[in-house]
Write a protein that holds these residues in place. Structure first.
Motif, PDB file in Angstrom:
ATOM      1  N   VAL A  83      39.456 -14.912  38.155  1.00 48.34           N
ATOM      2  CA  VAL A  83      40.176 -15.648  37.114  1.00 48.34           C
ATOM      3  C   VAL A  83      39.254 -15.799  35.906  1.00 48.34           C
ATOM      4  O   VAL A  83      38.128 -16.256  36.040  1.00 48.34           O
ATOM      5  CB  VAL A  83      40.622 -17.028  37.629  1.00 48.34           C
ATOM      6  N   TYR A  84      39.763 -15.388  34.752  1.00 46.04           N
ATOM      7  CA  TYR A  84      39.026 -15.580  33.498  1.00 46.04           C
ATOM      8  C   TYR A  84      39.798 -16.577  32.642  1.00 46.04           C
ATOM      9  O   TYR A  84      41.009 -16.432  32.481  1.00 46.04           O
ATOM     10  CB  TYR A  84      38.925 -14.262  32.722  1.00 46.04           C
ATOM     11  N   HIS A  85      39.121 -17.569  32.127  1.00 42.36           N
ATOM     12  CA  HIS A  85      39.708 -18.452  31.134  1.00 42.36           C
ATOM     13  C   HIS A  85      39.054 -18.117  29.796  1.00 42.36           C
ATOM     14  O   HIS A  85      37.832 -18.256  29.661  1.00 42.36           O
ATOM     15  CB  HIS A  85      39.460 -19.922  31.473  1.00 42.36           C
ATOM     16  N   ILE A  86      39.873 -17.695  28.848  1.00 40.58           N
ATOM     17  CA  ILE A  86      39.341 -17.286  27.553  1.00 40.58           C
ATOM     18  C   ILE A  86      40.023 -18.115  26.469  1.00 40.58           C
ATOM     19  O   ILE A  86      41.250 -18.240  26.461  1.00 40.58           O
ATOM     20  CB  ILE A  86      39.564 -15.782  27.313  1.00 40.58           C
ATOM     21  N   ALA A  87      39.223 -18.702  25.601  1.00 36.42           N
ATOM     22  CA  ALA A  87      39.760 -19.576  24.555  1.00 36.42           C
ATOM     23  C   ALA A  87      39.257 -19.110  23.199  1.00 36.42           C
ATOM     24  O   ALA A  87      38.537 -18.119  23.089  1.00 36.42           O
ATOM     25  CB  ALA A  87      39.355 -21.024  24.803  1.00 36.42           C
ATOM     26  N   SER A  88      39.646 -19.864  22.204  1.00 36.44           N
ATOM     27  CA  SER A  88      39.322 -19.457  20.844  1.00 36.44           C
ATOM     28  C   SER A  88      38.910 -20.665  20.035  1.00 36.44           C
ATOM     29  O   SER A  88      39.321 -21.791  20.314  1.00 36.44           O
ATOM     30  CB  SER A  88      40.528 -18.791  20.194  1.00 36.44           C
ATOM     31  N   TYR A  89      38.073 -20.415  19.010  1.00 35.52           N
ATOM     32  CA  TYR A  89      37.741 -21.486  18.077  1.00 35.52           C
ATOM     33  C   TYR A  89      38.686 -21.495  16.883  1.00 35.52           C
ATOM     34  O   TYR A  89      38.672 -22.414  16.079  1.00 35.52           O
ATOM     35  CB  TYR A  89      36.303 -21.330  17.580  1.00 35.52           C
TER      36      TYR A  89
ATOM     37  N   HIS B  25      42.259 -20.669  17.050  1.00 35.14           N
ATOM     38  CA  HIS B  25      43.608 -21.143  17.365  1.00 35.14           C
ATOM     39  C   HIS B  25      43.556 -21.851  18.711  1.00 35.14           C
ATOM     40  O   HIS B  25      42.628 -21.659  19.502  1.00 35.14           O
ATOM     41  CB  HIS B  25      44.614 -19.980  17.367  1.00 35.14           C
ATOM     42  N   PRO B  26      44.555 -22.692  19.001  1.00 38.00           N
ATOM     43  CA  PRO B  26      44.411 -23.605  20.146  1.00 38.00           C
ATOM     44  C   PRO B  26      44.815 -23.024  21.495  1.00 38.00           C
ATOM     45  O   PRO B  26      45.008 -23.776  22.435  1.00 38.00           O
ATOM     46  CB  PRO B  26      45.332 -24.760  19.758  1.00 38.00           C
ATOM     47  N   VAL B  27      44.913 -21.725  21.637  1.00 40.19           N
ATOM     48  CA  VAL B  27      45.454 -21.152  22.862  1.00 40.19           C
ATOM     49  C   VAL B  27      44.323 -20.858  23.854  1.00 40.19           C
ATOM     50  O   VAL B  27      43.289 -20.317  23.474  1.00 40.19           O
ATOM     51  CB  VAL B  27      46.233 -19.863  22.555  1.00 40.19           C
ATOM     52  N   VAL B  28      44.545 -21.255  25.120  1.00 40.42           N
ATOM     53  CA  VAL B  28      43.660 -20.863  26.210  1.00 40.42           C
ATOM     54  C   VAL B  28      44.417 -19.875  27.082  1.00 40.42           C
ATOM     55  O   VAL B  28      45.489 -20.185  27.589  1.00 40.42           O
ATOM     56  CB  VAL B  28      43.219 -22.082  27.048  1.00 40.42           C
ATOM     57  N   LEU B  29      43.855 -18.708  27.245  1.00 40.84           N
ATOM     58  CA  LEU B  29      44.518 -17.649  28.001  1.00 40.84           C
ATOM     59  C   LEU B  29      43.841 -17.511  29.357  1.00 40.84           C
ATOM     60  O   LEU B  29      42.612 -17.447  29.435  1.00 40.84           O
ATOM     61  CB  LEU B  29      44.436 -16.330  27.232  1.00 40.84           C
ATOM     62  N   MET B  30      44.659 -17.509  30.403  1.00 41.98           N
ATOM     63  CA  MET B  30      44.119 -17.312  31.749  1.00 41.98           C
ATOM     64  C   MET B  30      44.463 -15.909  32.217  1.00 41.98           C
ATOM     65  O   MET B  30      45.638 -15.567  32.327  1.00 41.98           O
ATOM     66  CB  MET B  30      44.700 -18.349  32.709  1.00 41.98           C
ATOM     67  N   LEU B  31      43.447 -15.123  32.472  1.00 35.37           N
ATOM     68  CA  LEU B  31      43.660 -13.760  32.954  1.00 35.37           C
ATOM     69  C   LEU B  31      43.282 -13.708  34.424  1.00 35.37           C
ATOM     70  O   LEU B  31      42.262 -14.260  34.829  1.00 35.37           O
ATOM     71  CB  LEU B  31      42.779 -12.766  32.182  1.00 35.37           C
ATOM     72  N   LYS B  32      44.128 -13.037  35.227  1.00 34.35           N
ATOM     73  CA  LYS B  32      43.827 -12.904  36.641  1.00 34.35           C
ATOM     74  C   LYS B  32      43.817 -11.436  37.009  1.00 34.35           C
ATOM     75  O   LYS B  32      44.686 -10.679  36.569  1.00 34.35           O
ATOM     76  CB  LYS B  32      44.885 -13.616  37.490  1.00 34.35           C
ATOM     77  N   ALA B  33      42.846 -11.052  37.816  1.00 38.51           N
ATOM     78  CA  ALA B  33      42.791  -9.676  38.316  1.00 38.51           C
ATOM     79  C   ALA B  33      42.810  -9.726  39.839  1.00 38.51           C
ATOM     80  O   ALA B  33      42.070 -10.503  40.442  1.00 38.51           O
ATOM     81  CB  ALA B  33      41.533  -8.980  37.832  1.00 38.51           C
ATOM     82  N   ILE B  34      43.674  -8.934  40.443  1.00 37.81           N
ATOM     83  CA  ILE B  34      43.805  -8.927  41.899  1.00 37.81           C
ATOM     84  C   ILE B  34      42.936  -7.817  42.481  1.00 37.81           C
ATOM     85  O   ILE B  34      42.981  -6.676  42.026  1.00 37.81           O
ATOM     86  CB  ILE B  34      45.279  -8.728  42.300  1.00 37.81           C
ATOM     87  N   LEU B  35      42.131  -8.182  43.472  1.00 38.87           N
ATOM     88  CA  LEU B  35      41.241  -7.211  44.109  1.00 38.87           C
ATOM     89  C   LEU B  35      41.540  -7.180  45.601  1.00 38.87           C
ATOM     90  O   LEU B  35      41.961  -8.180  46.177  1.00 38.87           O
ATOM     91  CB  LEU B  35      39.773  -7.607  43.905  1.00 38.87           C
ATOM     92  N   PRO B  36      41.306  -6.047  46.269  1.00 42.55           N
ATOM     93  CA  PRO B  36      41.435  -6.029  47.728  1.00 42.55           C
ATOM     94  C   PRO B  36      40.324  -6.830  48.367  1.00 42.55           C
ATOM     95  O   PRO B  36      39.214  -6.940  47.831  1.00 42.55           O
ATOM     96  CB  PRO B  36      41.322  -4.534  48.066  1.00 42.55           C
ATOM     97  N   ARG B  37      40.617  -7.436  49.530  1.00 41.08           N
ATOM     98  CA  ARG B  37      39.659  -8.336  50.142  1.00 41.08           C
ATOM     99  C   ARG B  37      38.506  -7.591  50.811  1.00 41.08           C
ATOM    100  O   ARG B  37      37.410  -8.135  50.960  1.00 41.08           O
ATOM    101  CB  ARG B  37      40.364  -9.202  51.181  1.00 41.08           C
TER     102      ARG B  37
END
Lengths: 158, 184
Positions: free
Chosen positions: A71-77, A79-91
């Protein structure tokens, strides 16, 4: 630039790598990202959409689905948006491209995710345990099938 | 290799206790063992208990209380207890927090660098039984099996007065020759 425009721009640029892009509120959005395209997506986010602040990189172990998510949480200085990116990996063999070359501060986040979940970040400059001792490497303490927790060796508990 | 070493030590032992007529040979440890049986040990212990310098080695939130104890408000100096920055000048080691698996080798090394006689005080619930981290994967449990701990000061964190009381209890133990730092 508001949140719908950001997601539209992102899905328009990466129609295959980005999936399930959802607007949660005016300041939150989330999306699944393909594990091979995460570096290009982050580069685009940083260069074109002013997402210049990586908040955190962490992992989640979904043992029933036999998957691990990064899980990546990426924000900005700007604009007020916080974007959550998820990547699925095999276990069995979780491997993903490192984003240190895009966001320099992901270095230690990725090291900690590596020592706790066993997710290998390819092309990381210095992938070694951050906090755990070297001899605990390979136990992956935050995975759900970890046997060492709870630790019952304490003798003089009340 | 091991056998050769053993032979060497045994020969050196023979030469050291070789008897010279008219001369009584002895060793420093023999003198020390003899003094332990006499009243002189009481005097030595009186000196030791009134100059217990502790190592400033805070390991968690109890370390902050430890520093507060060493400062002017609680004034440990009136008992002869002074914080020292080097393990080589210290007599007492305070284990003031949870010991993680990564920190244990460093703590052992500090302990080995302290000159004897030396004592350990365990401060706070974390060092005694793990505290809130008692079932964690990365903390070392049962510290008293690793270090000879004389006094346990419970609390989360204990007040500086409680730590001072722990020092006073250690002084009483040394005075009564019941501390673990010396073999009587």
């Amino acid at each position: 630039m508001d949140v719908t425009e950001i997601l539209k721009s992102l899905t328009g640029r990466f129609p295959e790598a980005i999936s399930e892009a959802i607007v949660e509120s005016e300041i939150r959005a989330r999306a699944y990202v393909d594990k091979d395209g995460v570096k290009e997506v982050c580069q685009y986010l940083k260069d074109s959409l002013q997402f210049d602040h990586l908040c955190v990189v962490c992992g989640v172990d979904y043992i029933k689905r036999n998957e691990i998510e990064v899980v990546y949480h990426i924000a900005s200085y700007n604009h007020p948006v916080v974007l959550m990116l998820k990547a699925i990996l095999p276990r069995e063999n979780p491997e993903i491209e490192s984003i240190v070359s895009v966001y320099w501060n992901s270095n230690w986040y990725e090291r900690e995710t590596y020592e706790l979940y066993g997710i290998v970040f390819k092309n990381h400059p210095n992938l070694k345990p951050l906090i755990l001792p070297e001899d605990m490497l390979g136990e992956w303490p935050l995975r759900k099938d970890y046997k060492g927790f709870p630790n019952k060796t304490a003798r003089n508990l009340v | 290799m091991g056998e050769v070493k053993e032979q060497k030590t045994s020969t050196s032992d023979e030469t050291s206790v070789e008897e010279v007529p008219g001369v009584i040979t002895t060793t420093a440890s023999a003198i020390s063992d003899f003094l332990k049986k006499t009243k002189a040990q009481d005097l030595i212990n009186w000196g030791r208990k009134n100059s217990m310098w502790f190592m400033t080695q805070p390991m968690g939130c109890c370390g902050v209380e430890m520093i507060a104890m060493g400062c002017a408000h609680y004034d440990t100096d009136r008992f002869g207890i002074i914080p020292r920055n080097s393990p080589r000048q210290a007599d007492v080691m305070l284990i003031s927090g949870y010991v993680t698996k990564k920190y244990l080798p460093a703590l052992k090394r500090l302990w080995e660098q302290m000159p004897s006689p030396k004592w350990v005080i365990a401060i706070g619930d974390c060092s005694i039984s793990g505290g809130p981290f008692y079932e964690s994967y990365s903390t070392v449990q049962n510290i008293d099996e690793i270090f000879p701990i004389d006094v346990f000061v419970p609390g989360c964190p204990p007040r500086p007065e409680a730590m001072l009381q722990g020092f006073v209890e250690l002084q009483e133990k040394i005075k009564a020759k019941k501390d673990l730092g010396t073999e009587y």
